[in-house]
Design a protein around this motif. Sequence first.
Motif, mmCIF file in Angstrom:
data_model
loop_
_atom_site.group_PDB
_atom_site.id
_atom_site.type_symbol
_atom_site.label_atom_id
_atom_site.label_comp_id
_atom_site.label_asym_id
_atom_site.label_seq_id
_atom_site.Cartn_x
_atom_site.Cartn_y
_atom_site.Cartn_z
ATOM 1 N N ASN A 265 0.824 -1.201 0.000
ATOM 2 C CA ASN A 265 0.000 0.000 0.000
ATOM 3 C C ASN A 265 0.863 1.258 0.000
ATOM 4 O O ASN A 265 0.626 2.200 -0.777
ATOM 5 C CB ASN A 265 -0.919 -0.037 1.225
ATOM 6 N N LEU A 266 1.876 1.290 0.841
ATOM 7 C CA LEU A 266 2.797 2.428 0.876
ATOM 8 C C LEU A 266 3.508 2.578 -0.475
ATOM 9 O O LEU A 266 3.666 3.698 -0.979
ATOM 10 C CB LEU A 266 3.819 2.258 1.996
ATOM 11 N N ALA A 267 3.920 1.463 -1.052
ATOM 12 C CA ALA A 267 4.611 1.517 -2.344
ATOM 13 C C ALA A 267 3.707 2.106 -3.424
ATOM 14 O O ALA A 267 4.153 2.921 -4.251
ATOM 15 C CB ALA A 267 5.079 0.119 -2.747
ATOM 16 N N GLU A 268 2.432 1.713 -3.428
ATOM 17 C CA GLU A 268 1.491 2.248 -4.419
ATOM 18 C C GLU A 268 1.274 3.744 -4.228
ATOM 19 O O GLU A 268 1.242 4.506 -5.204
ATOM 20 C CB GLU A 268 0.145 1.524 -4.314
ATOM 21 N N LEU A 269 1.111 4.162 -2.986
ATOM 22 C CA LEU A 269 0.885 5.583 -2.709
ATOM 23 C C LEU A 269 2.101 6.414 -3.103
ATOM 24 O O LEU A 269 1.973 7.478 -3.724
ATOM 25 C CB LEU A 269 0.555 5.771 -1.226
ATOM 26 N N ILE A 270 3.279 5.930 -2.738
ATOM 27 C CA ILE A 270 4.504 6.679 -3.047
ATOM 28 C C ILE A 270 4.743 6.712 -4.555
ATOM 29 O O ILE A 270 5.142 7.740 -5.113
ATOM 30 C CB ILE A 270 5.699 6.057 -2.287
ATOM 31 N N ALA A 271 4.491 5.590 -5.235
ATOM 32 C CA ALA A 271 4.651 5.552 -6.700
ATOM 33 C C ALA A 271 3.720 6.537 -7.404
ATOM 34 O O ALA A 271 4.036 7.032 -8.489
ATOM 35 C CB ALA A 271 4.394 4.132 -7.206
ATOM 36 N N ALA A 272 2.585 6.837 -6.765
ATOM 37 C CA ALA A 272 1.635 7.796 -7.348
ATOM 38 C C ALA A 272 2.077 9.246 -7.132
ATOM 39 O O ALA A 272 1.437 10.162 -7.652
ATOM 40 C CB ALA A 272 0.252 7.585 -6.741
ATOM 41 N N ILE A 274 2.859 10.495 -3.863
ATOM 42 C CA ILE A 274 2.470 10.926 -2.510
ATOM 43 C C ILE A 274 3.651 10.714 -1.580
ATOM 44 O O ILE A 274 4.144 9.585 -1.433
ATOM 45 C CB ILE A 274 1.239 10.134 -2.033
ATOM 46 N N ASP A 275 4.118 11.776 -0.960
ATOM 47 C CA ASP A 275 5.278 11.687 -0.081
ATOM 48 C C ASP A 275 4.976 10.805 1.124
ATOM 49 O O ASP A 275 3.888 10.878 1.701
ATOM 50 C CB ASP A 275 5.690 13.092 0.398
ATOM 51 N N ARG A 276 5.944 9.972 1.502
ATOM 52 C CA ARG A 276 5.788 9.047 2.625
ATOM 53 C C ARG A 276 5.416 9.777 3.912
ATOM 54 O O ARG A 276 4.665 9.257 4.743
ATOM 55 C CB ARG A 276 7.093 8.271 2.811
#
Length: 386
Positions: A265-272, A274-276
């Motif tokens: 989930n974090l990987a998908e958000l960051i790839a989009a 969105i800063d961690r």
Amino acid sequence: MYLKKWNFNQSSEPTTQILANLVNKQGWLPLLWSEMGNRKKQVRLLLSQFDLAIVELAGGAFGFVLPISAWPTFTQRVRKQFADDQQILADLANLEVTIAVYWQAGRFRFNLTKHPLIYGILNITPDSFYDGGRFNSHSAMVKQIEKMVAAGADIIEPGGQTTKPGHFVEVTPEEEWQRIAPAIELIQDRYPQVAIAVDTYKLPVMERALAAGVDIINDVNGFETAEKRQLLAKYSKVGLVTMHSSRGHEYENLTNGMKKFFKANLAELIAAGIDRERICLDQGIGYAKVADGYQDFAMMNNLAELNEFHRPIMVAISRKGFGQKLFGLPKEKRLGVTLIAETAMFLAGGRVLRVHDVEETQQLVKLIETIKSSYWTLPGHYEEKN
């Protein structure tokens, strides 16, 4: 003198690996204090006040593991006792940056290591499991917001759609927005010091909330679509609460399954884009396949396992069904068991407490933080915190 992180977790020694794993889970801080010269006895005496196991290493350095809860008191005493040592003061400042967990949430950049957050729930719905119907009228909503702000809420979250266990009636995005818009406007106008979150899984509601200037979007579906992630990427400072849910499946290994979910989930958000630093994690207690079942207690117990992500972790168990399951308590009488369970999860690393009862939760946080940061020394020897 020098003070730095002790990187013993790079060792291949099995016992060291076990210790490194424990330290990572608990959020403890392994430190090395070296080059003490003729002040070695003074350093040892200071460290002994924190009930630490101190290992003297080759070259005379002290190795020790400090609980993060002791960090404020530790830094205060080191700065007081070694005020003339610019290297130690600089080391403390560098360490503080390293260990801090920040959450970028709209207008706010919260340091969770210094300040836990009280995240007040404001359900403007007729059917939410605990407070449905209580704050539907404008006057009741205004009074509740005033009460939460006065009690010290850092964040207030209007919600216009329940996702309680079992059957719930889905409303249209338009109706959901009409329920929460007055609360958003009121908080923005009267209480600019309070961050505004919106609890929604609907893209159209997210779009309107973001356009209105809210600080946080909380999605029980974990921003599962590319459209949601692309939308949030456009608002470069807005915070996200991304939730794990297992309503549709069970796990053979719950902790591993949750870790895999959040890693992906974090990987998908960051790839989009969105800063961690914008992301807060919610385990999704109450969203198991079996509502209010054994899995909820297992998730209360394994919260520390998520500390490895170095992100804020939400405690979202306020007045939920575990109080009924264990003690037969109706929702109106679950405050006591809620506070007990929240304390356990707070001690494990949950620093964002999403609650109905702001005043009592503030008391919980202040008392536990006072206890966990208190280490005895002779009265007057150091300037203690109030």
